[in-house]
Design a protein around this motif. Structure first.
Motif, PDB file in Angstrom:
ATOM      1  N   HIS A  94       0.817  -1.220   0.000  1.00  0.00           N
ATOM      2  CA  HIS A  94       0.000   0.000   0.000  1.00  0.00           C
ATOM      3  C   HIS A  94       0.849   1.267   0.000  1.00  0.00           C
ATOM      4  CE1 HIS A  94      -3.315   2.717   0.827  1.00  0.00           C
ATOM      5  NE2 HIS A  94      -2.512   3.293   1.709  1.00  0.00           N
TER       6      HIS A  94
ATOM      7  N   LYS B 245      -8.020  -6.047   5.648  1.00  0.00           N
ATOM      8  CA  LYS B 245      -7.788  -7.403   6.150  1.00  0.00           C
ATOM      9  C   LYS B 245      -7.834  -8.456   5.049  1.00  0.00           C
ATOM     10  CE  LYS B 245      -9.206  -7.038  10.950  1.00  0.00           C
ATOM     11  NZ  LYS B 245     -10.237  -6.236  11.568  1.00  0.00           N
TER      12      LYS B 245
ATOM     13  N   GLY C 270       2.502  -2.313  10.195  1.00  0.00           N
ATOM     14  CA  GLY C 270       1.064  -2.539  10.106  1.00  0.00           C
ATOM     15  C   GLY C 270       0.663  -3.936   9.673  1.00  0.00           C
TER      16      GLY C 270
ATOM     17  N   GLU D 263      -2.350  -3.446   6.646  1.00  0.00           N
ATOM     18  CA  GLU D 263      -3.094  -2.652   7.626  1.00  0.00           C
ATOM     19  C   GLU D 263      -4.302  -1.927   7.030  1.00  0.00           C
ATOM     20  OE1 GLU D 263      -0.136   0.162   9.078  1.00  0.00           O
ATOM     21  OE2 GLU D 263      -1.070   1.773   7.977  1.00  0.00           O
ATOM     22  N   VAL D 264      -4.311  -1.717   5.716  1.00  0.00           N
ATOM     23  CA  VAL D 264      -5.437  -0.985   5.148  1.00  0.00           C
ATOM     24  C   VAL D 264      -6.635  -1.880   4.842  1.00  0.00           C
ATOM     25  CG1 VAL D 264      -4.096   0.901   4.162  1.00  0.00           C
ATOM     26  CG2 VAL D 264      -4.534  -1.131   2.782  1.00  0.00           C
TER      27      VAL D 264
END
Ligand code: SF4
Ligand code: SF4
Lengths: 214, 294
Positions: free
Chosen positions: A151, A171, A161, A168-169
């Motif tokens: 990302h 799942k 993350g 992290e952005v």
């Protein structure tokens, strides 16, 4: 390689065609056909929408590959219908819009948003695989592009993350650096991940970019 | 003027840092109050940089406020919002105003924050930022030009001992050591066995590590963190311990748990110190320290 597009909302299309009443619609037989955003069916549907809006559709065509030079021929073939139109509504990706602009002196209004360039990994699953960064790292990252698969486009390993191998952005999205780690490990090439990658050069080919091949 | 925080790290004492988040807006009252509360109690105060990608008063300004009050600041610096030129310029400014410590972070992703359509910059990453600081300490910027007056910082980074999978994280940790990280602050740790294992590995790199202590203010928060925050694992027995007390006593229980954890880390000399994060409950930091017997 496919250009991935998404149809604009009908409100946006209506706004784009404000003051333009006679419309010629162009689809593309390649990418927007694959993504079902500008193939024969979608062009037919669009014509109906346009009529509901009170527009006059002077004609339509689906060019085999709107971004290549055959577009000129297709434009010529439909010359009379295009001439009587106020504008072309393009259901090809932005590359097709550029092409059409080369051949006609009428507004070409995009009906789709061009999102990214993708490869079809499994049938129907299109993934962005390259951002044309000009400094390819695939040899060091086991064939996984850190610029598009991560990302944040990180080139020196994962951020904090990573969550159970996911990003992290989202799942549902794999963390690129978990994938890269796993594959390098399999290949016995983890030393590549230990190497320091310097900051990237964002101007390898300064914008505007073009090249002449002779 | 040298970094007092660096001196504390070098002294071999058990180092305590804490953290204050700048406000969203120009009302600095509470923020300054928290700095006053902590500045003489801890070795340095971290000032967060738009944490969780939520736009706030800048860490540079916050760190400056700490210095102006005679405290020792660790300016957090993420790579999310500034390109290399902006980061370098802020480092120059920070140095001239007495800021001597920087924590280099990649930064959370933009979409998790409150400016979801903003551009995530990431021109540098945390590792490249660390290296940039060293280059600037040697009198050169990233363009290869000489600086008229260099900087001097104690630059550190973070590590997440509970990351899953851990191996890629450890590779990055080692790369951070190689480019000259002078200290580490960790993501919150609760599982002492796991952290001890991590320290058994990390100790050989000889870079001081401050264990991240995040105050658990309720059972709900503990559950939320373990389920949703990447790299945080709260063992079930701690959640049960919090659930076992009435609601109004949960905060006190959380303070007790944090104090107990710190005391254990110190007693067995597991790591070089702790970084206490009370996240909005900075008033509780002195209580946590008291509970830890510090
Ligand atoms: S590193 Fe990624 S973006 Fe750059 S050229 Fe290679 S595949 Fe494309
Ligand atoms: S979790 Fe992985 S993919 Fe997502 S930003 Fe971090 S390193 Fe990149």
């Amino acid at each position: 390689m496919k250009s991935i597009t998404k149809q604009k909302s009908i409100e946006d299309i209506q706004e784009g065609l404000k003051g333009l009443d006679r419309i010629f619609v162009v689809g593309c037989g390649t990418c927007t056909t694959m993504t079902k955003t500008g193939g024969i069916e979608q062009v037919e549907e669009m014509k109906e929408r346009l009529q509901e809006m009170g527009k006059r559709v002077t004609g339509s065509t689906v060019i085999p590959t709107a971004c290549d030079d055959m577009t000129e021929v297709a434009m010529k073939e439909n010359e009379q219908f295009i001439r009587s139109a106020d504008a072309i509504l393009s259901m090809s990706c932005a590359l097709g819009v550029h092409r059409m602009n080369l051949y006609i002196n009428k507004p070409v209004i995009p009906a789709v948003d061009t999102l990214f360039i993708a490869v079809e990994e499994t049938p129907g699953y299109f993934r962005e695989a390259c951002a044309q960064c000009g400094q390819c790292l695939l040899g060091q990252t086991a064939g996984i592009c850190p610029l598009t698969a991560c990302h944040k486009g990180l080139v020196n390993g994962p951020c904090g993350g990573t969550n159970n191998g996911k990003c992290e952005v989202d799942k549902d999205k794999d963390c690129a650096w978990t994938l890269i780690y796993n594959r390098l490990k399999e290949q016995g090439r983890l030393d590549l991940m230990r190497q320091y990658q310097p900051p990237r050069n964002h101007h390898i080919v300064p914008k505007p970019r073009a090249v002449k091949i002779t | 003027m040298v970094s007092r925080f660096k001196e504390a790290l070098d002294s071999g004492k058990f180092v305590i840092t804490s953290e204050v988040a700048p406000p969203k807006g120009t009302n600095l009252e509470k923020f300054l109050h928290h700095i006053d509360l902590l500045k003489d109690r801890v070795d340095a105060i971290n000032i967060t940089d738009h944490q969780s990608s939520v736009m706030r008063f800048p860490s540079l300004g916050g760190a400056l406020a700490v210095v102006e009050k005679g405290g020792e600041a660790i300016m957090q610096m993420t790579c999310r919002d500034r390109n290399r030129m902006a980061l370098e310029a802020d480092l120059l400014f920070a140095y001239t105003r007495g800021i001597r410590n920087v924590l280099c972070l990649t930064g959370d992703a933009v979409p998790v924050g409150d400016h979801k359509e903003a551009m995530g910059v990431f021109d540098l990453d945390s590792l490249q930022l660390l290296k940039t600081i060293h280059q600037m300490m040697d009198g050169q910027d990233l363009g290869g030009n000489n600086l008229d007056g260099a900087v001097e910082f104690c630059a550190g980074a973070i590590v997440t001992p509970e990351a899953q999978p851990i191996e890629p994280q450890l590779i990055k940790f080692e790369k951070k050591v190689e480019v000259g990280a002078e200290f580490f602050q960790t993501q919150a740790i609760y599982d002492l066995d796991n952290f001890t294992k991590f320290m058994d590995y990390a100790r050989k790199f000889k870079t001081p590590i401050l264990a991240g202590i995040v105050l658990l203010s309720s059972a709900r928060m503990a559950r939320y963190m373990t389920e949703n925050v990447p790299g945080i694992f709260v063992p079930q027995d701690l959640i049960d311990e919090l659930t076992g007390v009435p609601k109004e006593e949960m905060l006190a229980k959380g303070i007790e748990i944090a104090g107990r954890t710190i005391a254990a880390l110190k007693k067995d000399a597991i790591c070089g110190g702790v970084h206490i994060m009370a996240i909005g409950r900075e008033e509780a930091v002195p209580d946590i320290m008291a509970a830890a017997g510090l």
